[in-house]
Design a protein around this motif. Structure first.
Motif, short mmCIF file in Angstrom:
data_model
loop_
_atom_site.label_atom_id
_atom_site.label_comp_id
_atom_site.label_asym_id
_atom_site.label_seq_id
_atom_site.Cartn_x
_atom_site.Cartn_y
_atom_site.Cartn_z
N UNK A 46 0.85 -1.20 0.00
CA UNK A 46 0.00 0.00 0.00
C UNK A 46 0.88 1.24 0.00
N UNK A 47 0.72 2.05 -1.02
CA UNK A 47 1.45 3.31 -1.13
C UNK A 47 0.55 4.41 -0.59
N UNK A 48 1.00 5.04 0.48
CA UNK A 48 0.16 6.03 1.17
C UNK A 48 0.43 7.46 0.72
N UNK A 49 1.64 7.72 0.24
CA UNK A 49 1.93 9.09 -0.17
C UNK A 49 3.06 9.12 -1.19
N UNK A 50 2.85 9.92 -2.23
CA UNK A 50 3.91 10.27 -3.18
C UNK A 50 3.80 11.77 -3.38
N UNK A 65 5.82 15.07 5.00
CA UNK A 65 5.61 16.52 5.05
C UNK A 65 6.07 17.16 3.74
N UNK A 66 5.48 18.31 3.42
CA UNK A 66 5.93 19.14 2.32
C UNK A 66 5.62 18.57 0.95
N UNK A 67 5.86 19.40 -0.06
CA UNK A 67 5.68 18.98 -1.44
C UNK A 67 4.24 19.02 -1.90
N UNK A 68 4.03 18.62 -3.15
CA UNK A 68 2.70 18.55 -3.76
C UNK A 68 2.33 17.08 -3.89
N UNK A 69 1.22 16.69 -3.26
CA UNK A 69 0.82 15.29 -3.27
C UNK A 69 0.40 14.85 -4.67
N UNK A 70 0.83 13.62 -5.02
CA UNK A 70 0.50 13.03 -6.31
C UNK A 70 -0.70 12.10 -6.19
N UNK A 71 -0.76 11.35 -5.09
CA UNK A 71 -1.85 10.40 -4.90
C UNK A 71 -3.17 11.12 -4.69
N UNK A 92 -1.67 8.54 -9.87
CA UNK A 92 -2.48 9.76 -9.87
C UNK A 92 -1.88 10.82 -10.76
N UNK A 93 -2.61 11.90 -10.91
CA UNK A 93 -2.18 13.04 -11.72
C UNK A 93 -2.44 14.32 -10.94
N UNK A 94 -1.49 15.23 -10.97
CA UNK A 94 -1.62 16.46 -10.21
C UNK A 94 -0.91 17.59 -10.94
N UNK A 95 -1.42 18.80 -10.81
CA UNK A 95 -0.74 19.97 -11.34
C UNK A 95 0.25 20.50 -10.31
N UNK A 96 1.43 20.89 -10.78
CA UNK A 96 2.44 21.45 -9.89
C UNK A 96 2.81 22.85 -10.37
N UNK A 97 3.07 23.77 -9.43
CA UNK A 97 3.40 25.14 -9.81
C UNK A 97 4.75 25.22 -10.52
N UNK A 98 4.98 26.33 -11.24
CA UNK A 98 6.27 26.55 -11.86
C UNK A 98 7.34 26.64 -10.78
N UNK A 99 8.56 26.29 -11.15
CA UNK A 99 9.67 26.34 -10.20
C UNK A 99 10.62 25.18 -10.38
N UNK A 100 11.59 25.10 -9.46
CA UNK A 100 12.61 24.06 -9.51
C UNK A 100 12.23 22.93 -8.55
N UNK A 101 12.43 21.69 -8.98
CA UNK A 101 12.11 20.50 -8.19
C UNK A 101 13.29 19.54 -8.20
#
Length: 199
Positions: A46-50, A65-71, A92-101
């Protein structure tokens, strides 16, 4: 034995203006899973968080903690051994803001249902234990990439090493569950770059 997580970061246009200022660019993140054959017969994990984490935040916080959740809101349980020969499962699919990752954070549930073949050829359920140090999850460092424009596209492939994640503990059927995930490849606008530091 590898579980591959293919993450696509795709730039998209800003939507209109608010208060005279253009909204920030965003990117789309899609994560898929696949696997390769191995000795374990079934591995229901079971994957709880990405989450994808901006470079400025990569040094702080645990993996929960932190980041933009994918799940999506619900955790995903998948038998890793069914993800073979090009078969994938979308996280899952998620939008992420512009910037460096430059980091992905991943958490699995403490319990996993793993089945193996004993010396007599019978299928048995394994006894698992997860070290307390691994309960906070995994931080996977990446070569930094930037989301700037609608045309930007970044694809990241992660290896979830199933063989290394389930380590036999002395007696047959007893395993230590230590999730091992590494960066396999990164494509930035179609060009492969160094995967980065997995530490």
């Amino acid at each position: 034995m590898l579980l591959v997580m293919a993450a696509a970061f795709i730039g998209c246009d800003s939507a209109g203006v608010t208060g005279g200022e253009a909204e920030a660019e965003t990117g789309t993140l899609t994560v898929h899973l696949t696997d390769a054959p191995g000795d374990i017969l079934e591995a229901h994990v079971t994957i709880e968080r990405v989450a994808i984490v901006p470079t400025d935040d990569s040094a702080s916080g645990d993996a929960d903690e932190g980041g933009v959740d994918v799940l999506s809101d619900d955790p995903l349980t998948v038998d890793l051994l069914t993800l073979q020969d090009g078969v994938t499962a979308a996280l899952g699919t998620v939008e992420i803001p512009e910037g460096a990752y430059s980091q992905i954070r991943l958490i699995t549930a403490r319990d996993a249902d793993v089945y193996y073949e004993d010396v007599d050829g019978a299928t048995q359920r394994a006894e698992l234990k997860m070290p307390s140090a691994d309960e906070t999850g995994i931080k996977i460092n990446l070569q930094e990439f930037q989301i700037d424009e609608a045309s930007d596209e970044v694809k990241v492939t992660l290896d979830f090493n199933v063989e290394e994640s389930f380590v036999q503990r002395g007696q047959i059927g007893s395993y230590l569950f230590k999730p091992v995930v590494r960066t396999e490849s990164i494509l930035v606008n179609g060009k492969e770059v160094s995967p980065g530091d997995d530490s």
